[in-house]
Design a protein around this motif. Structure first.
Motif, PDB file in Angstrom:
ATOM      1  N   LYS A   1       0.862  -1.177   0.000  1.00  0.00           N
ATOM      2  CA  LYS A   1       0.000   0.000   0.000  1.00  0.00           C
ATOM      3  C   LYS A   1       0.901   1.229   0.000  1.00  0.00           C
TER       4      LYS A   1
ATOM      5  N   ASP B   1      -1.851  -1.212  -3.903  1.00  0.00           N
ATOM      6  CA  ASP B   1      -2.717  -0.030  -3.837  1.00  0.00           C
ATOM      7  C   ASP B   1      -1.826   1.189  -4.067  1.00  0.00           C
TER       8      ASP B   1
ATOM      9  N   VAL C   1      -4.525  -1.162  -7.743  1.00  0.00           N
ATOM     10  CA  VAL C   1      -5.457  -0.043  -7.601  1.00  0.00           C
ATOM     11  C   VAL C   1      -4.694   1.225  -7.963  1.00  0.00           C
TER      12      VAL C   1
END
Length: 218
Positions: A83, A103, A123
């Motif tokens: 992330k 992400d 993402v």
């Protein structure tokens, strides 16, 4: 484990720049090694590796806060399932980078050389890829809603199954790119090269190539 190694000598100032505090001195032997706390996958790390050369960087599964990689060279770096909060990779050279399942929303990759990258299932909403070289990169089933690709080289890129709603491709090289199965509702193709580009609906490809101007695909 964060297994990347800097090519430059490590001084005191550099020790503080990596995580915002001085890691244990025993971890320095001329190369940079991560602190043992890096094993904690839930811990946030502030990373500034701008203009550094990083070989085989393993940052998979890590949570990095506003990491800075401007002008860096990353070879075989992995950010899989990590992330990255608003990362900056502007003007970076990333050789076969792996962002599978990561992400990276609102990430900035402007003017980066990122050929053969793997962004499958990542993402990347509102990410900025303006002027980047993403030749033969793969984005299968990635989330790219409202992403920007102005002046981007995406020749032979693979967007199959990706969510590209409201994305913008302006003056982009999309020759032989594959959009089959992608959600391109509201996407705009503006003065982009579309020779050989594949869409699920061939009619949309033909219209885009013929108009060669701003077009929202319903």
């Amino acid at each position: 484990m964060l297994g990347f190694i800097l090519s430059l000598p490590v001084g005191c100032a550099q020790r503080r720049s990596v995580f915002g505090k001085t890691p244990p001195p025993a971890l320095y032997d001329g190369n940079w090694h991560p602190p043992s706390a890096a094993k904690d996958e839930t811990k946030d790390f502030a990373v500034d590796l701008s203009a550094k050369v990083i070989q085989a960087g393993d940052m998979a599964d890590k949570r990095l806060v506003a990491p800075q990689f401007q002008g860096a060279t990353l070879v075989n770096a992995s950010f899989e399932n990590g992330k990255l909060l608003s990362p900056v990779f502007d003007k970076a050279r990333i050789v076969r980078g792996r962002f599978v399942g990561a992400d990276v929303r609102e990430g900035s990759f402007r003017d980066a050389d990122h050929r053969f990258a793997n962004f499958n299932h990542a993402v990347l909403e509102r990410a900025n890829f303006d002027a980047a070289n993403l030749t033969r990169s793969v984005f299968q089933f990635s989330k790219l809603r409202r992403a920007s690709f102005a002046g981007t080289n995406l020749a032979h890129a693979d967007f199959r199954g990706a969510d590209l709603r409201d994305a913008v491709f302006m003056n982009a090289d999309l020759r032989w790119a594959d959009f089959r199965g992608a959600n391109i509702e509201g996407a705009r193709f503006i003065s982009s090269q579309l020779s050989g580009t594949k869409f699920s609906d061939p009619g949309k490809q033909e219209n885009a190539a013929r108009m060669n101007l701003s077009m929202a695909i319903p």
